[in-house]
Write a protein that holds these residues in place. Structure first.
Motif: not given
Length: 129
Positions: A7-11, A14-17, A55-72
């Protein structure tokens, strides 16, 4: 993988999308966004529109990757708070608009709160994955 981590990954996805879609619209159709850039900001509204789209595209990319998800997630929460003045400007500018447009403009104001909270939630949940 536990249900909560799925669920956390899907969330996060979804925010990345949502952010990716917003970023693309900022870049492909900038005019509506240009109109809500606060006039008090220096420089061209188009610059702010493009920068926010990137910035929105960069945030989306960051959210999509587990290593950068927290910071994003944290950055997304900050981003949603930072763009609030544009929503206020839109509400002020549209205060005499037809009721449907006014409802859109006024509806965007409280929508920022769940978006900020969503970014924070993604950041918090990324620590447990």
């Amino acid at each position: 993988m536990s249900r909560s981590s799925v669920a956390a990954r899907r969330s996060a996805y979804a925010l990345a999308g949502l952010l990716a879609a917003a970023g693309v619209t900022h870049l492909l159709n900038p005019e509506p966004y240009d109109r809500i850039v606060p006039r008090s900001l220096p420089g061209s509204p188009r610059t702010y529109t493009y920068v926010s789209g990137v910035a929105e595209l960069a945030l989306a990319a960051g959210l999509a990757h587990p290593r950068t998800r927290r910071a994003a997630g944290l950055a997304a929460a900050g981003f949603f708070a930072a763009v609030f003045p544009a929503n206020v400007k839109m509400a002020v500018d549209w205060r005499m608009a037809p009721p449907a447009r006014r409802a859109i403009a006024y509806g965007r104001l409280p929508l920022q709160v769940p978006l900020v909270l969503w970014g924070l939630k993604v950041a918090r949940e990324s620590r447990t994955q």
